[in-house]
Design an enzyme around this catalytic site. Structure first.
Site: not given
Ligand code: MV4
Length: 450
Positions: A119, A203, A239, A291, A295, A298, A341
């Site tokens: 990542k 981040e 999700k 990211e 794949r 869902v 879902r």
């Molecule tokens: C974050 C974020 C806020 N700020 N990165 C969650 C899944 C993964 N692909 C990246 N995610 C997140 N990254 C930064 N810089 C918020 C999420 C996030 C999340 C974080 C905590 C609790 C629930 C969440 C739901 C969706 C996305």
């Protein structure tokens, strides 16, 4: 270079195995279902042309064992393997092993799986080619001191992410300087234990955001984007409901975020279906790369409903070397699609999984309704796997129509014998804020607290 695929080993289970078998059937491709001892009487085994037991009920004894799957494909003379999602779908070593055995892996090449699986490297690539990334470290951070200096620059709160993680695994939010040291050490330790790799990147943590992901589809010459999915409604990174298009995007912003996704996929040398995740600050219209998932996801059916594409068929065709017969300007989004879902979980008990036997099942239907599921009356849900039972997908000419149809489908749906998340979805769809499209990643937390 095209290579015909005459038979596919389905290296997955449940609804996605059924989905792959359906695509193969329409393409005139023979299917061999790989199944664990717990899935002997499952629907995909009944629907496939042939089947092969690959081992014990636990995932590690079957669906996660590369050697068992390769030998199943070789002995059954399958030309290709479809990995579905989860299990070995994003395992670069498995894709490489397929290549060594001259079996087509239906997905991108091992090099790009490996790149996107790292990542921090994916984030670095995005930054290098001008795809927006959040403020934070340029690369992985080796020490607490380095973490402290990065954090001072970007400001609190920050989120520590495992480079080998993804999808919310191995993440830690830090609100104050006093918590950084311990959080960093914990994150490093946990990541090392979980992924045999303690690399962490940092981040700035953004709040009040939407989770927007762009579907891409690429052959060896062209990368297309098929619009976005809004997956903001989640609970602990699971999700619950997704929709396409996102109520938060204008046409202009959609084009920009789509171009960013295509740009990244092109620079990575991506082929096949993939998803580029972003977070969106709705107030400012800023979006940031998170990211890339290598794949089929869902929630792919909602993209299929609004674009008319069959993504799984496209995956197979691309893997056999065929080229996409469309250009970006021929892709238009029509109407609106929502997916709920339905899991065998008790949402009143913090979404606790509830395996058991489905005693009664009535599948909804009618205009605009699609159900992707592997359940039937009498089906015994094994306790070893993910608890997804069915995906309820509603399409409408407008978002309102899609919502009404989903509400109707939820009323029609009968699943007895186990607790499901269907009542949660009914509650969610009745919520005025959801109906207005006002959601963020905090929505479920707030809804359950109310
Ligand atoms: C974050 C974020 C806020 N700020 N990165 C969650 C899944 C993964 N692909 C990246 N995610 C997140 N990254 C930064 N810089 C918020 C999420 C996030 C999340 C974080 C905590 C609790 C629930 C969440 C739901 C969706 C996305």
């Amino acid at each position: 270079m095209t290579r015909p695929i005459r038979s596919v080993l389905v290296a997955n289970r449940g609804e996605i195995a059924v989905r792959v078998i359906r695509a193969c059937r329409e393409l005139g491709i023979e299917t061999v279902q790989a199944y664990s001892e717990a899935d002997r009487y499952s629907l995909p085994v009944k629907l496939a042309d042939r089947s092969v037991c690959i081992g014990g009920p636990r995932s590690a004894e079957s669906y996660l064992n590369p050697a068992f799957l390769i030998s199943a494909a070789s002995t059954r003379k399958a030309d290709a393997i479809h990995p579905g999602y989860g299990f070995l779908s994003e395992n670069a070593d498995f894709a490489e092993l397929c290549r060594l055995h001259d079996i087509i892996f239906i997905g991108p090449n091992p090099e790009v799986i490996s790149l996107m699986g790292n990542k921090a490297m994916a984030r670095k690539l995005a930054a290098q080619i001008g795809v927006p990334t959040t403020p934070g470290s340029a690369d992985t951070v080796a020490s607490v001191d380095e973490a402290a200096s990065v954090t001072e620059q970007v400001g609190y709160p920050v989120i520590l992410k495992a480079s080998a993680g993804g999808g919310g695994r191995g993440m830690r939010i830090v609100w104050e300087p006093k918590d950084l040291r311990e959080a960093f050490q914990q994150a490093q330790k946990e990541s090392k234990a979980a992924f045999a790799d303690g690399s962490i990147y940092i981040e700035r943590y953004l709040t009040e955001i939407r989770h927007i992901e762009v579907q891409v589809l690429a052959d060896h010459a062209t990368v297309l984007h098929l619009g976005e999915r809004d997956c903001s409604i989640q609970k602990r990174h699971q999700k619950l409901i997704e929709e396409s298009p996102s109520p938060a995007l204008t046409g202009e912003l959609r084009a920009k975020i789509g171009e960013a996704a295509v740009r990244l996929a092109k620079h990575a040398g991506y082929t096949n279906a993939g998803t580029v995740e972003f977070i969106l600050n709705e107030k400012t219209g800023e979006f940031f790369f998170m990211e890339m998932n290598t794949r089929i996801q869902v929630e792919h059916p909602i993209t299929e409903m609004v674009t008319g594409f069959d993504l799984v068929k496209s995956q197979i065709q691309i893997a056999s070397g065929e080229s996409l017969q469309v250009s970006q300007d021929q892709i238009t989004l029509k109407g609106h699609a929502i997916e709920c879902r339905i899991n065998a979980e008790d949402f009143a008990c913090n979404f606790m999984p509830c395996p058991g036997t489905v005693t009664r099942y009535l599948c909804p239907g009618g205009p605009g309704i699609r159900v992707d599921s592997h359940i039937f009356p009498g089906y015994q849900i094994p306790p070893y796997y993910d608890s997804l039972l069915a995906k309820l997908i509603a399409w409408g000419r407008t978002r309102d129509e899609a919502i009404s149809r989903m509400q109707r489908a939820l009323r029609e749906l009968v699943i007895e014998g186990v607790k499901t998340t269907a009542p949660f979805h009914t509650m969610l769809l009745d919520d005025a804020r959801f109906q207005r499209g006002e959601v963020s990643t905090r929505f479920v937390q707030d809804l359950l607290a109310a």
